[in-house]
Design an enzyme around this catalytic site. Structure first.
Site, PDB file in Angstrom:
ATOM      1  CB  SER A  23     115.050  67.896  -9.015  1.00  0.00           C
ATOM      2  OG  SER A  23     115.837  68.064  -7.872  1.00  0.00           O
ATOM      3  NE  ARG A 118     115.510  68.306   5.121  1.00  0.00           N
ATOM      4  CZ  ARG A 118     115.635  67.991   3.840  1.00  0.00           C
ATOM      5  NH1 ARG A 118     115.339  66.784   3.427  1.00  0.00           N
ATOM      6  NH2 ARG A 118     116.065  68.901   2.986  1.00  0.00           N
ATOM      7  CB  SER A 160     114.484  76.859  -0.865  1.00  0.00           C
ATOM      8  OG  SER A 160     113.678  75.698  -0.979  1.00  0.00           O
ATOM      9  CG  ASP A 305     121.226  68.390  -3.299  1.00  0.00           C
ATOM     10  OD1 ASP A 305     121.107  68.925  -2.182  1.00  0.00           O
ATOM     11  OD2 ASP A 305     120.266  68.231  -4.084  1.00  0.00           O
ATOM     12  NE  ARG A 336     123.180  66.086   2.598  1.00  0.00           N
ATOM     13  CZ  ARG A 336     122.382  66.058   1.540  1.00  0.00           C
ATOM     14  NH1 ARG A 336     122.419  67.031   0.647  1.00  0.00           N
ATOM     15  NH2 ARG A 336     121.553  65.042   1.349  1.00  0.00           N
ATOM     16  NE  ARG A 381     121.863  64.552  -2.950  1.00  0.00           N
ATOM     17  CZ  ARG A 381     121.491  63.867  -4.034  1.00  0.00           C
ATOM     18  NH1 ARG A 381     122.331  63.048  -4.631  1.00  0.00           N
ATOM     19  NH2 ARG A 381     120.276  63.987  -4.541  1.00  0.00           N
TER      20      ARG A 381
HETATM   21  C1  S3P Z   1     115.499  70.216  -4.553  1.00  0.00           C
HETATM   22  C2  S3P Z   1     115.943  71.422  -4.093  1.00  0.00           C
HETATM   23  C3  S3P Z   1     117.061  71.551  -3.150  1.00  0.00           C
HETATM   24  C4  S3P Z   1     117.898  70.288  -3.105  1.00  0.00           C
HETATM   25  C5  S3P Z   1     117.052  69.059  -2.979  1.00  0.00           C
HETATM   26  C6  S3P Z   1     116.130  68.946  -4.173  1.00  0.00           C
HETATM   27  C7  S3P Z   1     114.353  70.209  -5.479  1.00  0.00           C
HETATM   28  O1  S3P Z   1     116.541  71.783  -1.862  1.00  0.00           O
HETATM   29  O2  S3P Z   1     118.818  70.345  -2.035  1.00  0.00           O
HETATM   30  O3  S3P Z   1     117.848  67.903  -2.915  1.00  0.00           O
HETATM   31  O4  S3P Z   1     114.097  69.165  -6.117  1.00  0.00           O
HETATM   32  O5  S3P Z   1     113.684  71.248  -5.591  1.00  0.00           O
HETATM   33  P1  S3P Z   1     116.113  73.257  -1.363  1.00  0.00           P
HETATM   34  O6  S3P Z   1     114.961  73.715  -2.163  1.00  0.00           O
HETATM   35  O7  S3P Z   1     115.753  73.083   0.085  1.00  0.00           O
HETATM   36  O8  S3P Z   1     117.339  74.104  -1.566  1.00  0.00           O
END
Ligand code: S3P
Length: 420
Positions: A23, A118, A160, A305, A336, A381
């Protein structure tokens, strides 16, 4: 590509490091491309997902070059229209770019079969209300045309960090203030990094408020990814007698739910944290008898995650572990809920899917089975979570090329611990 893991011949012991946080790596590259000057990044994750973000900023006219192992320089420039950008498997690349592009440049974003499936409406809707112009959709491919945007107030409908980040990046290029109200906290790497780069961003209660302004280049050190470290935390927790020390792990409190849950389940964990713009430190995990727990509510975004690998821990815990309020699991790189339950059942465990999560009935004394075979469904994952289960039971995991999206060196670390 596939992976055969034999039960660990002895407890897992020693020290290890994991690659940079995914991230933070995406954000370092993308925000560097928006900033004045050259952003110097060390510890960058050079996985396929982040390489997709690097290719994107290059296509938009910015320079991104490697200057040493995991070290990169990214120089911001006014973005030019880019044509087609392939986001690969990376939801973060696609969603953050949709927000960053909307007031700045045109492009057509596309991705692999998983990413095309998605949900993108969650970003298209708020950005559209700001004045953004999209064609195609609701899934990728989507074409963005540059438009003048107006600041608005967005009430989060889904927890999110990707949606939050897309709206804030659009707000940085919009007229007036953009406010993003987040009832349940999600990872805050965007807020931390934008603030460090001088963005006019402030927090009022659970609202983040941003207005137009430049970013300044920064030196960024990316800590190890706690989501990658989680695999070794669970490995140490389920292989009796283990004692693993994981160094330089990111310990941002919006990401450390996995540590809280493993402690609650009975693992012995010591954390030695260093305060920094992105906190990091050393995590020592020793195995012990695990007990079941319930994982729900505001904890979910702090470990979303890590649920597949926590479900593996739950499989070796005494009692019934429930994961709830986690319907988001169904729209990750795979569904998942379905892929985790299918994998656990293939290993002989008792697990059930629920609309918003899963139930795992643990079998602490589960014995090795020579024939267990799992499919990753192209989800990194899932592949790694079940490879870790293999350290107790032995397993064959199919379709493991996806591991390179987030953890290219996973195989070599695994080879240190797995049976010959
Ligand atoms: C992420 C946010 C999460 C996470 C993804 C990385 C990010 O997703 O599951 O692996 O870097 O902002 P969501 O924003 O869809 O929850």
């Amino acid at each position: 590509m596939s992976l055969t893991v034999r039960p660990a011949p002895h407890p897992l012991r020693g020290r290890l490091r994991v690659p940079g946080d995914k991230s933070i790596s995406h954000r370092a590259v993308l925000f560097g491309a928006l900033a004045r000057g050259t952003t110097r990044i060390t510890g960058l994750l050079e996985g396929d997902d982040v390489l997709a973000t690097i290719a994107a900023v290059r296509a938009l006219g910015c320079d991104a070059s490697t200057v040493g192992p995991q070290s990169w320089h990214v120089t911001g420039a006014p973005w030019r229209d880019a044509g087609r950008i392939d986001c690969g498997n990376s939801g973060t690349t696609a969603r953050l770019l949709l927000g960053a592009l909307a007031p700045r440049a045109g492009a057509t974003l596309d991705g692999d079969t998983s990413l095309r499936g998605r949900p993108m409406r969650r970003v298209l809707d708020p950005l559209g209300r700001m004045g953004a112009a999209f064609t195609g959709g609701p899934g990728l491919p989507i074409t963005v045309d540059k438009r003048r945007l107006n600041g608005i107030t967005v009430e989060a409908t889904v927890a999110s960090a990707q949606v939050k980040s897309a709206v804030l990046l659009a707000g940085l290029g919009a007229e007036g203030e953009t406010s993003y109200v987040e009832p349940v906290a999600t990872r805050d790497h965007t807020e931390r990094l934008l603030t460090a780069m001088g963005a006019p961003l402030r927090r009022e209660g659970n609202a983040l408020i941003v207005s137009a302004g430049p970013l300044d280049a920064l030196a960024i050190t990316v800590p190890g990814d706690v989501s990658s470290a989680a695999f070794w935390m669970v490995a140490a927790a389920i292989v009796p007698g283990s004692d693993l020390v994981i160094e330089n792990v990111g310990l941002n409190p919006t990401r450390t739910g996995v540590i809280d849950v493993l402690v609650r389940m009975g693992a012995s964990i010591e954390v030695d944290a260093v305060d920094a713009p992105e906190p990091y430190g050393t995590v020592r995990v020793r195995g012990g008898a695990l007990r079941a727990t319930r994982i729900d509510g505001p904890l979910i975004p702090r470990l979303i995650d890590e649920i597949p690998v926590l479900a593996v821990a739950a499989a070796f815990a005494d009692g019934e572990t429930i994961f709830a309020d986690a319907a988001e699991l169904r729209v990750k790189e795979s569904d998942r809920v379905a892929t985790t339950v299918a994998g656990l059942r293939a290993l002989g465990f008792d697990a059930d899917a629920r609309p918003d999560g899963l139930v795992v009935r643990g079998a602490p004394d589960a014995a090795a089975r020579s024939s267990a075979s799992i499919e990753s469904a192209g989800d990194h994952r899932i592949a790694m979570a079940f490879a870790i289960a293999g350290l107790r039971l032995g397993v064959h995991v199919g379709d493991t090329a996806c591991i390179a999206t987030s953890y290219p060196s996973f195989h070599s670390t695994l080879a240190r611990f797995a049976g010959a």
